[in-house]
Design a protein around this motif. Structure first.
Motif, PDB file in Angstrom:
ATOM      1  N   HIS A 136       0.824  -1.375  -0.111  1.00 57.02           N
ATOM      2  CA  HIS A 136      -0.125   0.005  -0.126  1.00 57.02           C
ATOM      3  C   HIS A 136       0.939   1.082  -0.056  1.00 57.02           C
ATOM      4  CE1 HIS A 136      -4.051  -2.006   1.342  1.00 57.02           C
ATOM      5  NE2 HIS A 136      -3.337  -2.747   0.581  1.00 57.02           N
ATOM      6  N   ASP A 137       2.116   1.203   0.155  1.00 58.21           N
ATOM      7  CA  ASP A 137       3.334   1.953   0.349  1.00 58.21           C
ATOM      8  C   ASP A 137       3.605   2.395  -1.214  1.00 58.21           C
ATOM      9  OD1 ASP A 137       4.678  -0.121  -0.162  1.00 58.21           O
ATOM     10  OD2 ASP A 137       6.030   0.662   1.661  1.00 58.21           O
ATOM     11  N   GLY A 138       3.201   1.555  -2.149  1.00 64.62           N
ATOM     12  CA  GLY A 138       3.593   1.532  -3.410  1.00 64.62           C
ATOM     13  C   GLY A 138       5.039   0.578  -4.016  1.00 64.62           C
ATOM     14  N   SER A 139       5.290  -0.055  -2.915  1.00 63.89           N
ATOM     15  CA  SER A 139       6.370  -0.901  -3.133  1.00 63.89           C
ATOM     16  C   SER A 139       5.783  -2.039  -4.067  1.00 63.89           C
ATOM     17  CB  SER A 139       6.996  -1.363  -1.778  1.00 63.89           C
ATOM     18  OG  SER A 139       7.468  -0.484  -1.254  1.00 63.89           O
ATOM     19  N   VAL A 140       6.820  -2.489  -4.892  1.00 57.18           N
ATOM     20  CA  VAL A 140       6.336  -3.599  -5.869  1.00 57.18           C
ATOM     21  C   VAL A 140       7.074  -4.822  -5.760  1.00 57.18           C
ATOM     22  CG1 VAL A 140       5.790  -4.221  -8.159  1.00 57.18           C
ATOM     23  CG2 VAL A 140       5.319  -2.024  -7.474  1.00 57.18           C
ATOM     24  N   TYR A 141       6.792  -6.021  -5.621  1.00 58.36           N
ATOM     25  CA  TYR A 141       7.436  -7.152  -5.688  1.00 58.36           C
ATOM     26  C   TYR A 141       7.230  -8.033  -6.858  1.00 58.36           C
ATOM     27  CZ  TYR A 141       8.123  -5.258  -1.163  1.00 58.36           C
ATOM     28  OH  TYR A 141       8.358  -4.521   0.051  1.00 58.36           O
ATOM     29  N   MET A 142       8.002  -8.433  -7.770  1.00 60.70           N
ATOM     30  CA  MET A 142       7.345  -9.279  -8.828  1.00 60.70           C
ATOM     31  C   MET A 142       8.527 -10.498  -9.104  1.00 60.70           C
ATOM     32  SD  MET A 142       6.972  -7.927 -12.677  1.00 60.70           S
ATOM     33  CE  MET A 142       5.686  -8.714 -14.024  1.00 60.70           C
ATOM     34  N   ALA A 143       7.943 -11.686  -9.185  1.00 62.67           N
ATOM     35  CA  ALA A 143       8.738 -12.973  -9.370  1.00 62.67           C
ATOM     36  C   ALA A 143       8.405 -14.042 -10.544  1.00 62.67           C
ATOM     37  CB  ALA A 143       8.955 -13.624  -8.047  1.00 62.67           C
ATOM     38  N   SER A 144       9.266 -14.661 -11.077  1.00 61.31           N
ATOM     39  CA  SER A 144       8.793 -15.566 -11.952  1.00 61.31           C
ATOM     40  C   SER A 144       9.834 -16.731 -11.755  1.00 61.31           C
ATOM     41  CB  SER A 144       8.901 -15.152 -13.467  1.00 61.31           C
ATOM     42  OG  SER A 144      10.285 -14.975 -13.817  1.00 61.31           O
ATOM     43  N   GLY A 145       9.629 -18.000 -12.294  1.00 59.16           N
ATOM     44  CA  GLY A 145      10.373 -19.136 -12.030  1.00 59.16           C
ATOM     45  C   GLY A 145      11.625 -19.150 -12.642  1.00 59.16           C
ATOM     46  N   GLY A 146      12.626 -19.565 -11.872  1.00 56.74           N
ATOM     47  CA  GLY A 146      14.085 -19.577 -12.464  1.00 56.74           C
ATOM     48  C   GLY A 146      14.568 -20.950 -13.083  1.00 56.74           C
ATOM     49  N   PRO A 147      15.979 -20.991 -13.508  1.00 63.12           N
ATOM     50  CA  PRO A 147      16.322 -22.232 -14.148  1.00 63.12           C
ATOM     51  C   PRO A 147      16.366 -23.317 -13.067  1.00 63.12           C
ATOM     52  CG  PRO A 147      18.053 -20.314 -14.167  1.00 63.12           C
ATOM     53  CD  PRO A 147      16.813 -19.687 -13.773  1.00 63.12           C
ATOM     54  N   ARG A 148      16.485 -23.092 -11.714  1.00 64.34           N
ATOM     55  CA  ARG A 148      16.712 -23.819 -10.675  1.00 64.34           C
ATOM     56  C   ARG A 148      15.250 -24.232  -9.813  1.00 64.34           C
ATOM     57  NH1 ARG A 148      20.752 -23.282  -6.720  1.00 64.34           N
ATOM     58  NH2 ARG A 148      20.565 -25.607  -6.553  1.00 64.34           N
ATOM     59  N   LEU A 149      14.182 -23.651 -10.310  1.00 64.79           N
ATOM     60  CA  LEU A 149      13.134 -24.093  -9.504  1.00 64.79           C
ATOM     61  C   LEU A 149      12.663 -25.398  -9.266  1.00 64.79           C
ATOM     62  CD1 LEU A 149      10.806 -22.578  -8.118  1.00 64.79           C
ATOM     63  CD2 LEU A 149       9.645 -22.501 -10.398  1.00 64.79           C
ATOM     64  N   ASP A 150      12.622 -25.853  -8.259  1.00 61.50           N
ATOM     65  CA  ASP A 150      12.025 -27.248  -7.869  1.00 61.50           C
ATOM     66  C   ASP A 150      10.412 -27.058  -8.100  1.00 61.50           C
ATOM     67  OD1 ASP A 150      11.084 -29.648  -6.927  1.00 61.50           O
ATOM     68  OD2 ASP A 150      12.698 -29.940  -5.587  1.00 61.50           O
ATOM     69  N   TRP A 151      10.097 -27.733  -9.209  1.00 61.53           N
ATOM     70  CA  TRP A 151       8.574 -27.523  -9.478  1.00 61.53           C
ATOM     71  C   TRP A 151       7.697 -28.419  -8.553  1.00 61.53           C
ATOM     72  CZ3 TRP A 151       7.342 -23.546 -13.120  1.00 61.53           C
ATOM     73  CH2 TRP A 151       8.733 -23.593 -13.767  1.00 61.53           C
ATOM     74  N   GLU A 152       8.265 -29.344  -7.958  1.00 63.36           N
ATOM     75  CA  GLU A 152       7.511 -30.152  -7.281  1.00 63.36           C
ATOM     76  C   GLU A 152       7.855 -29.953  -5.696  1.00 63.36           C
ATOM     77  OE1 GLU A 152       6.524 -35.049  -7.357  1.00 63.36           O
ATOM     78  OE2 GLU A 152       8.270 -34.349  -8.469  1.00 63.36           O
ATOM     79  N   PHE A 153       8.761 -29.831  -5.297  1.00 63.17           N
ATOM     80  CA  PHE A 153       9.149 -29.539  -3.793  1.00 63.17           C
ATOM     81  C   PHE A 153       9.443 -28.176  -3.416  1.00 63.17           C
ATOM     82  CE2 PHE A 153       9.457 -34.167  -4.674  1.00 63.17           C
ATOM     83  CZ  PHE A 153       8.449 -34.702  -3.778  1.00 63.17           C
ATOM     84  N   PHE A 154       9.021 -27.229  -4.127  1.00 64.16           N
ATOM     85  CA  PHE A 154       9.549 -25.952  -3.896  1.00 64.16           C
ATOM     86  C   PHE A 154       9.550 -25.468  -2.430  1.00 64.16           C
ATOM     87  CE2 PHE A 154       8.657 -21.249  -3.261  1.00 64.16           C
ATOM     88  CZ  PHE A 154       9.836 -20.829  -3.635  1.00 64.16           C
ATOM     89  N   GLU A 155       8.413 -25.375  -1.663  1.00 68.27           N
ATOM     90  CA  GLU A 155       8.482 -24.693  -0.573  1.00 68.27           C
ATOM     91  C   GLU A 155       9.273 -25.724   0.439  1.00 68.27           C
ATOM     92  OE1 GLU A 155       4.071 -24.414  -0.121  1.00 68.27           O
ATOM     93  OE2 GLU A 155       4.636 -22.659   1.027  1.00 68.27           O
ATOM     94  N   GLU A 156       9.239 -26.919   0.492  1.00 66.77           N
ATOM     95  CA  GLU A 156      10.065 -27.704   1.476  1.00 66.77           C
ATOM     96  C   GLU A 156      11.411 -27.809   1.235  1.00 66.77           C
ATOM     97  OE1 GLU A 156       7.466 -28.607  -0.635  1.00 66.77           O
ATOM     98  OE2 GLU A 156       6.461 -30.514   0.269  1.00 66.77           O
ATOM     99  N   ARG A 157      11.996 -27.858  -0.104  1.00 65.28           N
ATOM    100  CA  ARG A 157      13.325 -27.982  -0.298  1.00 65.28           C
ATOM    101  C   ARG A 157      14.138 -26.505  -0.860  1.00 65.28           C
ATOM    102  NH1 ARG A 157      13.145 -33.542  -3.926  1.00 65.28           N
ATOM    103  NH2 ARG A 157      12.191 -34.795  -2.229  1.00 65.28           N
ATOM    104  N   GLN A 158      13.205 -25.634  -1.078  1.00 59.94           N
ATOM    105  CA  GLN A 158      14.105 -24.431  -1.623  1.00 59.94           C
ATOM    106  C   GLN A 158      13.672 -23.273  -0.575  1.00 59.94           C
ATOM    107  OE1 GLN A 158      13.357 -24.572  -5.631  1.00 59.94           O
ATOM    108  NE2 GLN A 158      15.295 -25.200  -6.042  1.00 59.94           N
ATOM    109  N   TYR A 159      11.861 -22.923  -0.732  1.00 62.62           N
ATOM    110  CA  TYR A 159      11.818 -21.787   0.333  1.00 62.62           C
ATOM    111  C   TYR A 159      12.198 -21.727   1.877  1.00 62.62           C
ATOM    112  CZ  TYR A 159       9.592 -17.692   1.994  1.00 62.62           C
ATOM    113  OH  TYR A 159       9.162 -16.479   2.590  1.00 62.62           O
TER     114      TYR A 159
END
Ligand SMILES: [Zn+2]
Length: 237
Positions: A136-159
């Motif tokens: 709400h202060d105008g800050s912007v955060y934008m993301a897309s998938g990168g080459p090493r993204l773990d499509w199956e276990f992203f939250e557990e193994r990367q985030y």
């Protein structure tokens, strides 16, 4: 995948605006182009916030709202949310699971923090090309998938490991007084996302604005060390 999912709003936040602006890699350019197409400029962001129901004094402006749009900003679906999350219902999830990777998710963060793990997890769905959070202060955060993204276990193994690495480093630094608890809390999720970017797991474009930018700049070198240290560990995993 049929169960309702939550986009949990905001856990922590980012890294220096200057750092993001200074890096001109091809991956960053793609997101920058998309940000231009969607008009995530300071003025454009105000229009997006208006579309998301954030209109100054109106009741309920503290609630989150989600828009699913095309890469040129055409509105596809809209969903209201609560104070810190938007429910991804089966109809919305079906759209995100189409394999054409053309949907951009845009939502507001009343607390102005960066993308959460649940936000970033949406990038593992085949229909999602990018996710955007607008403070709400105008800050912007934008993301897309990168080459090493773990499509199956992203939250557990990367985030989760990225968050643990960043938080552990912040906790170690806090007693030195080089960064305040408030700044650490305000920028935690941004730092996690920056570490994921530096490890090649996601692509990231951001603009910190207002007091958030000043707060970041006050501890920029410390935050940079935190990000590089965490990213180094992530690259070895
Ligand atoms: Zn969010």
């Amino acid at each position: 995948m049929g169960q309702p999912k939550l986009l949990v709003a905001c856990l922590l936040v980012v890294m220096a605006t200057g750092v993001g602006q200074a890096r001109e890699g091809e991956q960053g350019t793609d997101l920058r182009r998309m940000a231009t197409q969607l008009d995530l400029s300071e003025r454009g962001v105000r229009l997006w916030l208006h579309q998301l129901g954030v209109n100054g004094d109106r009741d309920g402006e503290a609630a989150e709202r989600l828009l699913a749009v095309s890469m040129t900003g055409e509105r596809l679906l809209e969903r209201p949310g609560g104070s810190s999350s938007v429910r991804v219902d089966p109809e919305l999830d079906r759209l995100l699971l189409l394999s054409d990777r053309t949907v951009v998710l845009i939502h507001n963060h009343p607390a102005n923090v960066g993308l959460s793990g649940a936000d970033l997890r949406q990038l593992t769905k085949p229909g999602v090309v990018a996710i955007v959070a607008i403070g709400h202060d105008g800050s912007v955060y934008m993301a897309s998938g990168g080459p090493r993204l773990d499509w199956e276990f992203f939250e557990e193994r990367q985030y989760a490991p990225a968050k643990a690495e960043v938080l552990q480093r912040l906790r170690t630094i806090l007693p030195s007084g080089r960064v305040s608890v408030a700044a650490s809390d305000a920028h935690g999720s941004h730092l996690v996302t920056r570490a994921l970017e530096r490890a090649g797991i996601i692509r990231y474009w951001f603009e910190l604005r207002g007091a958030r930018r000043e707060s970041y700049e006050s501890a920029r070198s410390v935050f940079g060390q935190v990000v590089e240290g965490a990213a180094g560990r992530l690259r070895k995993k």
